[in-house]
Design an enzyme around this catalytic site. Structure first.
Site, short mmCIF file in Angstrom:
data_model
loop_
_atom_site.label_atom_id
_atom_site.label_comp_id
_atom_site.label_asym_id
_atom_site.label_seq_id
_atom_site.Cartn_x
_atom_site.Cartn_y
_atom_site.Cartn_z
CB CYS A 1 5.21 2.58 30.49
SG CYS A 1 5.37 0.94 31.23
NE ARG B 1 4.59 1.79 26.69
CZ ARG B 1 3.64 2.70 26.68
NH1 ARG B 1 3.69 3.69 25.81
NH2 ARG B 1 2.63 2.65 27.54
CG ASP C 1 0.90 0.34 25.07
OD1 ASP C 1 1.54 -0.72 25.23
OD2 ASP C 1 -0.07 0.66 25.78
#
Ligand code: 4NP
Length: 157
Positions: A7, A13, A123
């Site tokens: 990420c 994440r 996100d």
């Protein structure tokens, strides 16, 4: 099989994806090496976001000891599969990998779950605990599909 989750910051994440896939792979008897990295390097050396850690722990997965590191060009040769959490992460990987970039190795993390949809894992960096829970659930579902799709390729390795 060596798998890298990627990420931007490697604190929200991809640490969740690393933790969940490691857990599912172990339970499925798959000897996979699963790690994670971030393209921006802003959080190098940090542990995952406290909400990522909290939500995972509630599900029995301890990601607290993971340490953020930046994605590097050499990762293209180190891993068999590189899963990007979002399309902007794919662009970053292309920029970093340059001539080492491989369309065979790099794919969107949600591609196995939602083929052809080009979907991002949202996100949660500026989000609330609820956003982190939603991200966890989405990643969990996607990891089930990845296990189903790739397990037969590597029962013994
Ligand atoms: P992640 O979330 O990519 O899921 O780890 C982010 C964390 C930090 C930043 C961006 C995204 N940041 O720009 O600091």
């Amino acid at each position: 099989m060596n798998i890298l989750m990627v990420c931007l910051g490697n604190i929200c994440r991809s640490p969740i994806a690393e933790g969940i896939l490691k857990d599912k792979a172990a339970k499925a008897g798959l000897n996979w090496r699963i790690e994670s990295a971030g393209t921006n390097g802003f959080h190098n050396g940090e542990h995952p976001h406290q909400l990522s850690t909290k939500i995972c722990l509630q599900k029995g997965i301890d990601i607290s000891k993971q340490i953020s590191r930046q994605f590097v060009k050499k990762d293209l040769s180190e891993y068999d599969l590189i899963f990007a959490m979002a399309n902007d992460v794919i662009f970053d990987i292309q920029r970093i990998a340059q001539d080492e970039y491989s369309e065979q190795k790099v794919q969107l993390f949600l591609e196995p779950l939602y083929p052809g949809k080009l979907q991002n894992v949202p996100d949660p960096w500026y989000g609330t605990e609820k956003d982190f829970v939603e991200v966890y659930d989405l990643i969990d579902k996607a990891c089930d599909t990845i296990i189903n799709q790739y397990a037969h390729l590597s029962k013994s390795n």
